[in-house]
Design a protein around this motif. Structure first.
Motif, PDB file in Angstrom:
ATOM      1  N   THR A  97       0.808  -1.278  -0.050  1.00 45.38           N
ATOM      2  CA  THR A  97       0.047   0.262   0.081  1.00 45.38           C
ATOM      3  C   THR A  97       0.893   1.229   0.014  1.00 45.38           C
ATOM      4  O   THR A  97       2.108   1.082   0.058  1.00 45.38           O
ATOM      5  CB  THR A  97      -0.781   0.039   1.226  1.00 45.38           C
ATOM      6  OG1 THR A  97      -0.068   0.111   2.453  1.00 45.38           O
ATOM      7  CG2 THR A  97      -1.830  -1.342   1.217  1.00 45.38           C
ATOM      8  N   TRP A  98       0.202   2.347  -0.084  1.00 46.81           N
ATOM      9  CA  TRP A  98       1.092   3.598  -0.172  1.00 46.81           C
ATOM     10  C   TRP A  98       1.750   3.705   1.166  1.00 46.81           C
ATOM     11  O   TRP A  98       2.918   4.416   1.254  1.00 46.81           O
ATOM     12  CB  TRP A  98       0.084   4.951  -0.517  1.00 46.81           C
ATOM     13  CG  TRP A  98      -0.872   5.237   0.686  1.00 46.81           C
ATOM     14  CD1 TRP A  98      -2.194   4.455   0.824  1.00 46.81           C
ATOM     15  CD2 TRP A  98      -0.812   6.025   1.777  1.00 46.81           C
ATOM     16  NE1 TRP A  98      -2.626   5.103   1.875  1.00 46.81           N
ATOM     17  CE2 TRP A  98      -1.797   5.874   2.499  1.00 46.81           C
ATOM     18  CE3 TRP A  98       0.323   6.719   2.406  1.00 46.81           C
ATOM     19  CZ2 TRP A  98      -2.061   6.673   3.623  1.00 46.81           C
ATOM     20  CZ3 TRP A  98       0.300   7.374   3.662  1.00 46.81           C
ATOM     21  CH2 TRP A  98      -0.780   7.275   4.295  1.00 46.81           C
ATOM     22  N   TRP A  99       1.173   3.461   2.257  1.00 50.81           N
ATOM     23  CA  TRP A  99       1.862   3.623   3.487  1.00 50.81           C
ATOM     24  C   TRP A  99       2.882   2.833   3.816  1.00 50.81           C
ATOM     25  O   TRP A  99       4.079   2.785   4.496  1.00 50.81           O
ATOM     26  CB  TRP A  99       0.851   3.564   4.705  1.00 50.81           C
ATOM     27  CG  TRP A  99       0.104   2.668   5.096  1.00 50.81           C
ATOM     28  CD1 TRP A  99      -1.199   2.227   4.337  1.00 50.81           C
ATOM     29  CD2 TRP A  99       0.332   1.434   5.837  1.00 50.81           C
ATOM     30  NE1 TRP A  99      -1.592   0.992   4.743  1.00 50.81           N
ATOM     31  CE2 TRP A  99      -0.746   0.334   5.564  1.00 50.81           C
ATOM     32  CE3 TRP A  99       1.444   0.853   6.344  1.00 50.81           C
ATOM     33  CZ2 TRP A  99      -0.700  -0.793   6.311  1.00 50.81           C
ATOM     34  CZ3 TRP A  99       1.495  -0.393   7.072  1.00 50.81           C
ATOM     35  CH2 TRP A  99       0.189  -1.092   6.971  1.00 50.81           C
ATOM     36  N   SER A 100       2.623   1.279   3.317  1.00 50.47           N
ATOM     37  CA  SER A 100       3.694   0.332   3.709  1.00 50.47           C
ATOM     38  C   SER A 100       4.862   0.449   2.633  1.00 50.47           C
ATOM     39  O   SER A 100       6.094   0.245   3.098  1.00 50.47           O
ATOM     40  CB  SER A 100       3.138  -0.987   3.282  1.00 50.47           C
ATOM     41  OG  SER A 100       2.868  -1.181   1.945  1.00 50.47           O
ATOM     42  N   LEU A 101       4.402   1.303   1.370  1.00 50.54           N
ATOM     43  CA  LEU A 101       5.624   1.567   0.619  1.00 50.54           C
ATOM     44  C   LEU A 101       6.598   2.537   1.172  1.00 50.54           C
ATOM     45  O   LEU A 101       7.973   2.417   1.124  1.00 50.54           O
ATOM     46  CB  LEU A 101       5.303   2.068  -0.828  1.00 50.54           C
ATOM     47  CG  LEU A 101       6.341   2.484  -1.941  1.00 50.54           C
ATOM     48  CD1 LEU A 101       7.139   1.261  -2.082  1.00 50.54           C
ATOM     49  CD2 LEU A 101       5.533   3.082  -3.119  1.00 50.54           C
ATOM     50  N   GLY A 102       5.936   3.568   1.663  1.00 46.61           N
ATOM     51  CA  GLY A 102       6.776   4.639   2.666  1.00 46.61           C
ATOM     52  C   GLY A 102       7.538   4.008   3.715  1.00 46.61           C
ATOM     53  O   GLY A 102       8.724   4.501   4.135  1.00 46.61           O
ATOM     54  N   LEU A 103       6.955   3.322   4.440  1.00 45.48           N
ATOM     55  CA  LEU A 103       7.713   2.495   5.596  1.00 45.48           C
ATOM     56  C   LEU A 103       8.865   1.478   4.842  1.00 45.48           C
ATOM     57  O   LEU A 103       9.875   1.712   5.690  1.00 45.48           O
ATOM     58  CB  LEU A 103       6.731   1.489   6.325  1.00 45.48           C
ATOM     59  CG  LEU A 103       5.746   2.262   7.194  1.00 45.48           C
ATOM     60  CD1 LEU A 103       4.859   1.204   8.129  1.00 45.48           C
ATOM     61  CD2 LEU A 103       6.180   3.253   8.242  1.00 45.48           C
ATOM     62  N   VAL A 104       8.837   0.922   3.917  1.00 46.05           N
ATOM     63  CA  VAL A 104       9.733   0.244   3.283  1.00 46.05           C
ATOM     64  C   VAL A 104      10.914   1.121   2.937  1.00 46.05           C
ATOM     65  O   VAL A 104      11.964   0.806   3.172  1.00 46.05           O
ATOM     66  CB  VAL A 104       9.378  -0.740   2.301  1.00 46.05           C
ATOM     67  CG1 VAL A 104      10.266  -1.347   1.289  1.00 46.05           C
ATOM     68  CG2 VAL A 104       8.372  -1.984   2.602  1.00 46.05           C
ATOM     69  N   ILE A 105      10.472   2.295   2.194  1.00 45.30           N
ATOM     70  CA  ILE A 105      11.699   2.994   1.766  1.00 45.30           C
ATOM     71  C   ILE A 105      12.092   3.730   3.069  1.00 45.30           C
ATOM     72  O   ILE A 105      13.735   3.689   2.948  1.00 45.30           O
ATOM     73  CB  ILE A 105      11.104   4.190   0.897  1.00 45.30           C
ATOM     74  CG1 ILE A 105      10.641   3.579  -0.397  1.00 45.30           C
ATOM     75  CG2 ILE A 105      12.020   5.202   0.766  1.00 45.30           C
ATOM     76  CD1 ILE A 105       9.899   4.531  -1.260  1.00 45.30           C
ATOM     77  N   LEU A 106      11.563   4.127   3.987  1.00 47.86           N
ATOM     78  CA  LEU A 106      12.371   4.511   5.308  1.00 47.86           C
ATOM     79  C   LEU A 106      13.045   3.710   5.901  1.00 47.86           C
ATOM     80  O   LEU A 106      14.410   4.037   6.103  1.00 47.86           O
ATOM     81  CB  LEU A 106      11.175   5.193   6.261  1.00 47.86           C
ATOM     82  CG  LEU A 106      11.702   5.748   7.333  1.00 47.86           C
ATOM     83  CD1 LEU A 106      12.553   7.035   7.130  1.00 47.86           C
ATOM     84  CD2 LEU A 106      10.382   6.068   8.496  1.00 47.86           C
ATOM     85  N   ALA A 107      12.794   2.512   6.099  1.00 44.47           N
ATOM     86  CA  ALA A 107      13.465   1.519   6.762  1.00 44.47           C
ATOM     87  C   ALA A 107      14.496   1.023   6.174  1.00 44.47           C
ATOM     88  O   ALA A 107      15.727   0.564   6.450  1.00 44.47           O
ATOM     89  CB  ALA A 107      12.490   0.022   7.202  1.00 44.47           C
ATOM     90  N   SER A 108      14.323   0.831   4.580  1.00 48.77           N
ATOM     91  CA  SER A 108      15.663   0.698   3.776  1.00 48.77           C
ATOM     92  C   SER A 108      16.683   1.493   3.767  1.00 48.77           C
ATOM     93  O   SER A 108      17.970   1.222   3.827  1.00 48.77           O
ATOM     94  CB  SER A 108      14.980   0.251   2.241  1.00 48.77           C
ATOM     95  OG  SER A 108      14.127  -0.701   2.405  1.00 48.77           O
ATOM     96  N   LEU A 109      16.404   2.822   3.617  1.00 44.78           N
ATOM     97  CA  LEU A 109      17.429   3.779   3.925  1.00 44.78           C
ATOM     98  C   LEU A 109      18.092   3.747   5.151  1.00 44.78           C
ATOM     99  O   LEU A 109      19.225   4.062   5.418  1.00 44.78           O
ATOM    100  CB  LEU A 109      16.771   5.082   3.693  1.00 44.78           C
ATOM    101  CG  LEU A 109      16.140   5.474   2.034  1.00 44.78           C
ATOM    102  CD1 LEU A 109      15.457   6.826   2.272  1.00 44.78           C
ATOM    103  CD2 LEU A 109      17.221   5.358   1.046  1.00 44.78           C
ATOM    104  N   ALA A 110      17.312   3.760   6.203  1.00 46.14           N
ATOM    105  CA  ALA A 110      18.035   3.511   7.513  1.00 46.14           C
ATOM    106  C   ALA A 110      18.741   2.198   7.705  1.00 46.14           C
ATOM    107  O   ALA A 110      19.987   2.345   8.238  1.00 46.14           O
ATOM    108  CB  ALA A 110      16.787   3.543   8.663  1.00 46.14           C
ATOM    109  N   VAL A 111      18.380   1.088   7.149  1.00 47.72           N
ATOM    110  CA  VAL A 111      19.186   0.057   7.178  1.00 47.72           C
ATOM    111  C   VAL A 111      20.553   0.205   6.284  1.00 47.72           C
ATOM    112  O   VAL A 111      21.842  -0.113   6.693  1.00 47.72           O
ATOM    113  CB  VAL A 111      18.390  -1.114   6.607  1.00 47.72           C
ATOM    114  CG1 VAL A 111      19.338  -2.389   6.646  1.00 47.72           C
ATOM    115  CG2 VAL A 111      17.418  -1.506   7.723  1.00 47.72           C
ATOM    116  N   GLY A 112      20.339   0.865   5.146  1.00 45.57           N
ATOM    117  CA  GLY A 112      21.398   1.118   4.487  1.00 45.57           C
ATOM    118  C   GLY A 112      22.670   1.846   5.232  1.00 45.57           C
ATOM    119  O   GLY A 112      23.740   1.497   5.000  1.00 45.57           O
TER     120      GLY A 112
END
Length: 400
Positions: A97-112
């Protein structure tokens, strides 16, 4: 009998053969071959019908140097694996969903940032989005990891078996170009002393000052070329005494950078002198002629120094060192003559004695930096500093 014209196709072929050893051409061929090979291997091992991740990874991993490839391969594989793991974790909890996509991007950048993949931080988010957006998350995730590993391994093997080109020639050309621009600046400073009327002296001196400031941009470009050359010498089995070559080029650029700063200060001194003498020439004709000779010898010394830094074989190095020694001797003799003439000027007109003294000090600094003895001393110091010390290696191993 007229000479037959050479067909364009033959001329293009000759041009290609002549430049086949250019580092840019070699790098383009190597990158293309690595991408194709990784795609063929991925077709055989991956279940994806078009495993384009493998050639993409190989294309990004096959950098211009073996040292960069080693460091890039590890970071890129880490970024892709981290992104896939984030996508698998989110796919088990929520859908797309739009909010899960945002959470994925935010979490991915933090993990990176946590796994320290440096410039590949966006790649973590890209991998996570690509995997999350498909239906068969589990299979696609591991296929993407497999393709990334294939591309990284193929890229690494290409640089290991087909050694990347050495980029010392472009770095040497950049250093020579910087020396040539410094020589042009000295020539313009010299031409500004030849009896121009006072009304034109200040604008011309100000233009020389702006020209000297533009050397900073040239130094940045040379430094980038030199960093690329230094990386190409590291871990390169084709290069002997890579440490010596790196130190020779780096210390040469350091010396030219110091000289560029001093020349900028000298241009500032001449500009202040032109401002202080709005209705007269900078120097009388006999003093201007002596300074003309001094700047000419300085320009020759800068060019000889660049040839010494970029000399590849001992014969060229010895000849360049002799040329530099002669140019420095001539410059020092001209400097002594200018000092005597300026001393007479100061006795007659002591108002601007500090500017005359500052100009002489700046000339002395340039000649001292270009000196053969100074360069030998700096090379020895840098080589001693760059060599790993046994006690330092032992201490690091003990900590690990």
């Amino acid at each position: 009998m007229p000479t037959p014209a050479i067909p364009d196709s033959v001329r293009d072929l000759v041009h290609l053969v002549r430049h086949r050893r250019e580092p840019v051409v070699v790098q383009a061929v190597r990158s293309t071959a690595a991408a194709v090979v990784s795609y063929v291997v991925a077709l055989a091992l991956s279940s994806e019908p078009a495993p384009l991740t493998a050639p993409l990874t190989a294309l990004l991993v096959v950098q211009v140097t073996l040292y960069a490839t080693l460091t890039t391969s590890v970071r890129r594989v880490n970024s892709v694996v981290a992104g896939v793991l984030v996508a698998v974790l989110f796919s088990t909890l929520v859908g797309l969903t739009w909010w899960s996509l945002g959470l994925v991007i935010l979490a991915s950048l933090a993990v990176g940032h946590l796994v320290r993949v440096d410039e590949f931080v966006p790649e973590v988010a890209i991998s996570a989005m690509l995997v999350l957006g498909v239906a068969r998350v589990g299979a696609t995730a591991w296929d993407r990891v497999l393709e990334t590993l294939i591309g990284a391994v193929v890229g690494f093997l290409f640089n290991l078996l087909l050694t990347p080109p050495v980029w010392t020639a472009p770095a040497g050309a950049a250093i020579t170009g910087l020396a040539a621009r410094m020589g042009e600046l000295l020539g313009h400073m010299r031409d500004g002393l030849t009896g121009r009327p006072g009304s034109a002296a200040f604008p011309q001196a100000a233009e020389r000052l702006h020209e000297a400031r533009r050397l900073d941009h040239d130094i940045v470009q040379v430094d980038a070329a030199l960093r690329q050359a230094e990386d190409s010498l590291r871990l390169n089995p084709r290069v002997k005494e890579s440490l010596l070559q790196r130190v020779v080029l780096r210390t040469g650029l350091d010396t030219l950078e110091i000289c560029a700063v001093v020349l900028r200060v000298a241009c500032r001194t001449l500009t202040d002198l032109a401002k202080a003498r709005p209705h007269g020439s900078l120097y009388p004709e006999h003093v201007a002629a002596a300074l003309h000779a001094l700047f000419t010898h300085q320009a020759t010394a800068v060019a000889s120094f660049a040839r010494l830094v970029t000399a590849q074989i001992s014969v060229n190095a010895e000849q360049a060192e002799e040329d530099l020694a002669r140019a420095l001797d001539a410059a020092r003799a001209a400097r002594d003559r200018v000092a005597r003439l300026l001393l007479e000027e100061v006795r007659d007109d002591p108002a601007q004695w500090q500017l005359h003294g500052a100009l002489l000090a700046e000339v002395d600094r340039v000649l001292d930096e270009l000196g053969v003895e100074k360069r030998t001393e700096r090379l020895v110091e840098e080589l001693d500093r760059a060599r790993p010390r046994p006690e330092g290696v032992l201490a690091r191993l003990t900590r690990r």
